[in-house]
Enzyme design. Sequence first.
Site, PDB file in Angstrom:
ATOM      1  N   CYS A 230       1.012  -1.544   0.037  1.00 42.96           N
ATOM      2  CA  CYS A 230       0.157  -0.168  -0.032  1.00 42.96           C
ATOM      3  C   CYS A 230       0.924   1.410  -0.420  1.00 42.96           C
ATOM      4  CB  CYS A 230      -0.978   0.198   1.242  1.00 42.96           C
ATOM      5  SG  CYS A 230      -1.977   1.054   0.872  1.00 42.96           S
TER       6      CYS A 230
ATOM      7  N   HIS B 148      -3.560  -5.475   0.626  1.00 42.99           N
ATOM      8  CA  HIS B 148      -3.489  -5.348   1.202  1.00 42.99           C
ATOM      9  C   HIS B 148      -3.159  -7.110   1.259  1.00 42.99           C
ATOM     10  CE1 HIS B 148      -2.954  -1.949   4.034  1.00 42.99           C
ATOM     11  NE2 HIS B 148      -4.046  -1.666   3.636  1.00 42.99           N
TER      12      HIS B 148
ATOM     13  N   GLU C 114      -1.270  -8.931   3.823  1.00 49.42           N
ATOM     14  CA  GLU C 114      -0.910  -9.672   4.625  1.00 49.42           C
ATOM     15  C   GLU C 114      -2.835 -10.011   5.754  1.00 49.42           C
ATOM     16  OE1 GLU C 114      -1.108  -6.656   3.703  1.00 49.42           O
ATOM     17  OE2 GLU C 114      -1.409  -5.101   5.173  1.00 49.42           O
TER      18      GLU C 114
HETATM   19  N1  GLN Z   1      -1.979   6.575   3.142  1.00 53.72           N
HETATM   20  C1  GLN Z   1      -1.922   5.873   1.460  1.00 53.72           C
HETATM   21  C2  GLN Z   1      -3.142   6.029   0.391  1.00 53.72           C
HETATM   22  O1  GLN Z   1      -4.570   6.126   1.765  1.00 53.72           O
HETATM   23  C3  GLN Z   1      -1.666   4.890   1.469  1.00 53.72           C
HETATM   24  C4  GLN Z   1      -2.986   3.689   2.658  1.00 53.72           C
HETATM   25  C5  GLN Z   1      -2.116   2.898   3.515  1.00 53.72           C
HETATM   26  O2  GLN Z   1      -0.846   1.927   3.005  1.00 53.72           O
HETATM   27  N2  GLN Z   1      -3.590   1.778   4.104  1.00 53.72           N
HETATM   28  O3  GLN Z   1      -3.747   5.846  -0.712  1.00 53.72           O
END
Ligand code: GLN
Length: 537
Positions: free
Chosen positions: A386, A513, A515
């Site tokens: 992310c 994600h 994970e």
């Molecule tokens: N801050 C970034 C976004 O909102 C990444 C978010 C995250 O890593 N879950 O796109």
Amino acid sequence: MKKLSETRYIFVTGGVTSSLGKGILASSLAKLLQSRGFSVTIQKLDPYINVDPGTLNPYEHGECYVTEDGAETDLDLGHYERFLNEATSQANNVTTGRIYQSVISKERKGDYLGKTVQIIPHITDEIKRRIKILGSKGNYDIVITEIGGTVGDIESLPYIESVRQLKWELGTKALVIHLTLVPYLAATGELKTKPTQHSVKQLLEEGVQPDILVLRTEYNIEMSVREKVALFCNVGIDSVVQSINVSTIYDVPLKMLEEKLDITVLKKLGLPFNDKIDLSQWNSFLTRLKNPTQTIEIGLVGKYVELHDAYKSIAEALVHAGAENSCKVNINWIHSESINSGNYIGILSKLNGIIVAPGFGHRGMKGKILTARYARENNVPYLGICLGMQVAVIEFARNVLKIEDADSTEMSPKTPHPVIDLMEQQKGITDYGGTMRLGSYECRIIECNSNVCKAYNKLTIHERHRHRYEFNDAYRQKYIDAGMIPVGINPETDLVEIIEIPAHKWFVGVQFHPEYRSTVLNPHPLFVDFVKNSLVK
Ligand code: GLN
């Protein structure tokens, strides 16, 4: 598959202190019941007033776990999924904020017809409705409901009251397991039961007699001590179970099996059981986990590393992937703010692989960008999750595409080169709670020769998201020309979900994600492949 005509309910409460591991206990019991053929789910009731943990700083309660249906939930749901290998949903996590939100909105609609709206019965009815929803859907033989917090807390009173009412309504179809602590006093060399006695008294004051006591302990609890607890707390000796410290949480189901917790539960609920319990896959995972043939050092770079729970699912996904590769994964918890141009080589050069963690806001960005650069330039396996993917994209723009002021508009809203930008559908949003791109989305892998494609071994995947920003498509061709390739695309919106550098040993950034989907029985293919490639010298 459900086989009982009526769902049974098990409540897990906690006493003496927090952090005794109610989530692991609930998951372990659920695993045993599942392995005996029952369909089981687990629910967490959180007494705080936030509607969900999505707006909470990870320092408060650790990671925010995201379900398939896009609920932002407590990290215990991650344990439930990892143990049971089954997806949970919004219904599996309820907070006081959510309870009050629905009661107040019913009141505004006039649903209470002039009645005074009160904690009993209106709040407790709403709590009970939310507990029974999972049973009434008809999918589960057994619903285990974990009550967050510690008995005696003011904010958990309506939950305990709801448990009292449900026990009364459901009779033998419900039972309460109370998890407490039996501390060891080194000065006298004794295990002390008084805190447990007091905790049970507290529960009794609130109208609930626990049916089973699980005692957390550092040392084996002798029969005489168990008899004392049984006598003072109105339970049979079979209903006093110890939960001793173990080296891995994945041992807890086996410890509970030794203590016959599952049998005691089934007897009390009037359910049939025999000698058959299938834990073969679980046991073979444990064998691999405990007999590694190699060790690797993986750096996890993030800004909340002081609190390991902030990255719980990543750490567990690495445990699963390590076992799958018969190797022990040592996580090096690296604070992104501690990395600078003077020290990064010293910190990063001892690592076999690097993960840059998800996150929000600009704190620690410099260190993360240096980390991505180091991994890219030194052919060190890199998994950017992310924000970790976005970091890799920004770093590549600055140092390969030579766009020095490239950035994400999250970090610098006025950047002339927004290689990461707010998603179109996010632009009008002003509320923070529950408004990100959340939950499971399809992703098509469009490069069959990529490491990602080899890892998944399929072209259509589904992964869970939690973000507002995305790879800016206006720069796509520039990246492709310079060797950072979008290899995974959302088929509906064409959003770039995965990038990879083919010239690198293993350099992958994912906007989702992975994970959240790694379980004991299904280790996540990206983590497995990342660890596998980190092992290759
Ligand atoms: N801050 C970034 C976004 O909102 C990444 C978010 C995250 O890593 N879950 O796109």
